[in-house]
Design a protein around this motif. Structure first.
Motif, PDB file in Angstrom:
ATOM      1  N   ASP A 157       0.881  -1.423  -0.419  1.00  0.00           N
ATOM      2  CA  ASP A 157       0.113  -0.217   0.277  1.00  0.00           C
ATOM      3  C   ASP A 157       0.482   0.823  -0.110  1.00  0.00           C
ATOM      4  O   ASP A 157       1.336   1.623   0.683  1.00  0.00           O
ATOM      5  N   PRO A 158       0.874   2.406  -0.663  1.00  0.00           N
ATOM      6  CA  PRO A 158       1.973   3.461  -0.403  1.00  0.00           C
ATOM      7  C   PRO A 158       1.732   4.281   0.017  1.00  0.00           C
ATOM      8  O   PRO A 158       2.041   5.370   0.080  1.00  0.00           O
ATOM      9  N   ASP A 159       0.283   4.250   1.022  1.00  0.00           N
ATOM     10  CA  ASP A 159      -0.136   5.302   1.653  1.00  0.00           C
ATOM     11  C   ASP A 159       0.696   4.981   2.927  1.00  0.00           C
ATOM     12  O   ASP A 159       1.159   5.302   4.546  1.00  0.00           O
ATOM     13  N   ARG A 160       0.887   3.114   3.341  1.00  0.00           N
ATOM     14  CA  ARG A 160       1.333   2.406   4.625  1.00  0.00           C
ATOM     15  C   ARG A 160       3.497   2.763   4.654  1.00  0.00           C
ATOM     16  O   ARG A 160       3.775   1.755   3.593  1.00  0.00           O
ATOM     17  N   ALA A 161       3.707   3.315   4.825  1.00  0.00           N
ATOM     18  CA  ALA A 161       5.042   3.421   4.842  1.00  0.00           C
ATOM     19  C   ALA A 161       6.002   2.543   5.722  1.00  0.00           C
ATOM     20  O   ALA A 161       5.631   2.373   7.177  1.00  0.00           O
ATOM     21  N   ARG A 162       7.218   1.692   4.495  1.00  0.00           N
ATOM     22  CA  ARG A 162       7.664   0.677   5.476  1.00  0.00           C
ATOM     23  C   ARG A 162       8.807   1.197   5.680  1.00  0.00           C
ATOM     24  O   ARG A 162       9.700   1.963   4.648  1.00  0.00           O
ATOM     25  N   PRO A 163       9.114   0.930   6.980  1.00  0.00           N
ATOM     26  CA  PRO A 163      10.699   1.877   7.030  1.00  0.00           C
ATOM     27  C   PRO A 163      11.763   0.586   6.479  1.00  0.00           C
ATOM     28  O   PRO A 163      11.406  -0.668   6.340  1.00  0.00           O
ATOM     29  N   GLU A 164      13.242   0.987   5.969  1.00  0.00           N
ATOM     30  CA  GLU A 164      14.178   0.532   5.452  1.00  0.00           C
ATOM     31  C   GLU A 164      14.258  -0.009   6.225  1.00  0.00           C
ATOM     32  O   GLU A 164      15.460  -1.468   5.988  1.00  0.00           O
ATOM     33  N   THR A 165      14.785   0.423   7.225  1.00  0.00           N
ATOM     34  CA  THR A 165      15.828  -1.599   8.541  1.00  0.00           C
ATOM     35  C   THR A 165      14.595  -1.819   9.720  1.00  0.00           C
ATOM     36  O   THR A 165      13.218  -0.217   9.783  1.00  0.00           O
ATOM     37  N   PRO A 166      14.881  -3.050  10.129  1.00  0.00           N
ATOM     38  CA  PRO A 166      13.838  -2.858  11.286  1.00  0.00           C
ATOM     39  C   PRO A 166      13.469  -2.246  12.719  1.00  0.00           C
ATOM     40  O   PRO A 166      14.997  -2.096  13.130  1.00  0.00           O
ATOM     41  N   PRO A 167      12.653  -2.354  13.161  1.00  0.00           N
ATOM     42  CA  PRO A 167      12.325  -1.050  14.703  1.00  0.00           C
ATOM     43  C   PRO A 167      13.575  -2.198  15.279  1.00  0.00           C
ATOM     44  O   PRO A 167      14.016  -3.538  15.592  1.00  0.00           O
ATOM     45  N   GLY A 168      14.372  -1.061  16.508  1.00  0.00           N
ATOM     46  CA  GLY A 168      15.453  -1.872  16.897  1.00  0.00           C
ATOM     47  C   GLY A 168      17.001  -1.608  16.600  1.00  0.00           C
ATOM     48  O   GLY A 168      17.996  -2.263  17.285  1.00  0.00           O
ATOM     49  N   HIS A 169      17.000  -1.813  15.217  1.00  0.00           N
ATOM     50  CA  HIS A 169      18.218  -2.317  14.190  1.00  0.00           C
ATOM     51  C   HIS A 169      19.534  -1.561  14.825  1.00  0.00           C
ATOM     52  O   HIS A 169      20.594  -1.976  14.873  1.00  0.00           O
ATOM     53  N   ARG A 170      19.162   0.376  15.070  1.00  0.00           N
ATOM     54  CA  ARG A 170      20.210   0.911  15.695  1.00  0.00           C
ATOM     55  C   ARG A 170      20.669   0.304  16.955  1.00  0.00           C
ATOM     56  O   ARG A 170      22.331   0.078  16.951  1.00  0.00           O
ATOM     57  N   GLY A 171      20.342   0.315  17.945  1.00  0.00           N
ATOM     58  CA  GLY A 171      20.768  -1.332  19.102  1.00  0.00           C
ATOM     59  C   GLY A 171      21.607  -2.338  19.204  1.00  0.00           C
ATOM     60  O   GLY A 171      22.194  -1.729  19.618  1.00  0.00           O
ATOM     61  N   VAL A 172      20.946  -2.882  18.070  1.00  0.00           N
ATOM     62  CA  VAL A 172      21.321  -4.435  17.256  1.00  0.00           C
ATOM     63  C   VAL A 172      22.783  -4.398  17.190  1.00  0.00           C
ATOM     64  O   VAL A 172      23.733  -4.516  17.324  1.00  0.00           O
ATOM     65  N   GLN A 173      22.961  -2.878  16.527  1.00  0.00           N
ATOM     66  CA  GLN A 173      24.117  -2.893  15.794  1.00  0.00           C
ATOM     67  C   GLN A 173      25.412  -2.247  16.471  1.00  0.00           C
ATOM     68  O   GLN A 173      26.298  -2.513  16.869  1.00  0.00           O
ATOM     69  N   TYR A 174      24.574  -1.305  18.013  1.00  0.00           N
ATOM     70  CA  TYR A 174      25.417  -0.666  18.623  1.00  0.00           C
ATOM     71  C   TYR A 174      26.046  -2.113  19.585  1.00  0.00           C
ATOM     72  O   TYR A 174      27.286  -1.895  20.053  1.00  0.00           O
ATOM     73  N   ALA A 175      24.986  -2.664  19.681  1.00  0.00           N
ATOM     74  CA  ALA A 175      25.144  -3.776  21.116  1.00  0.00           C
ATOM     75  C   ALA A 175      26.851  -4.843  20.722  1.00  0.00           C
ATOM     76  O   ALA A 175      27.391  -5.236  21.269  1.00  0.00           O
ATOM     77  N   GLY A 176      26.664  -4.675  19.518  1.00  0.00           N
ATOM     78  CA  GLY A 176      27.023  -6.173  18.369  1.00  0.00           C
ATOM     79  C   GLY A 176      28.978  -4.966  18.533  1.00  0.00           C
ATOM     80  O   GLY A 176      30.131  -6.078  18.753  1.00  0.00           O
ATOM     81  N   ARG A 177      29.016  -4.170  17.376  1.00  0.00           N
ATOM     82  CA  ARG A 177      29.938  -2.816  18.029  1.00  0.00           C
ATOM     83  C   ARG A 177      30.658  -3.443  19.673  1.00  0.00           C
ATOM     84  O   ARG A 177      31.122  -3.327  19.255  1.00  0.00           O
TER      85      ARG A 177
END
Length: 97
Positions: free
Chosen positions: A3-23
């Motif tokens: 649906d074009p009205d429904r914006a889908r984020p490019e990355t899943p929610p919480g992705h940044r936190g996972v990246q920071y914890a992995g780093r």
């Protein structure tokens, strides 16, 4: 379909936190290996060394647990998004039929 009205984020929610914890996990492992090598090779004699050299290993344990929890939450959120999309696509198919 999407649906074009429904914006889908490019990355899943919480992705940044996972990246920071992995780093943090990777860097604390590197710090732990470095301090272990310094302890073996140089045998530093200052009084705070027995407290300082295991510190990266404690941080490794904490960051590993944090990464695992955040990664599980990220995967659960991604599965929920996929299930929601399947429901929406299923509705589209029924409407078309």
């Amino acid at each position: 379909m999407n649906d074009p009205d429904r914006a889908r984020p490019e990355t899943p929610p919480g992705h940044r936190g996972v990246q920071y914890a992995g780093r943090a996990l990777c860097w604390s492992l590197a710090g732990g290996m470095t301090t272990a090598a310094v302890d073996i090779v140089l045998a530093p004699g200052f009084h705070a060394w027995p407290v300082l050299w295991p510190l990266p290993w404690y941080l490794t344990c904490v960051s590993a647990v944090a990464w695992a929890v955040l990664r599980a939450r990220e995967k659960a959120a991604a599965l929920r998004l996929a299930a929601d999309e399947d429901l929406v696509q299923g509705q589209d198919w029924e409407r078309a039929a």
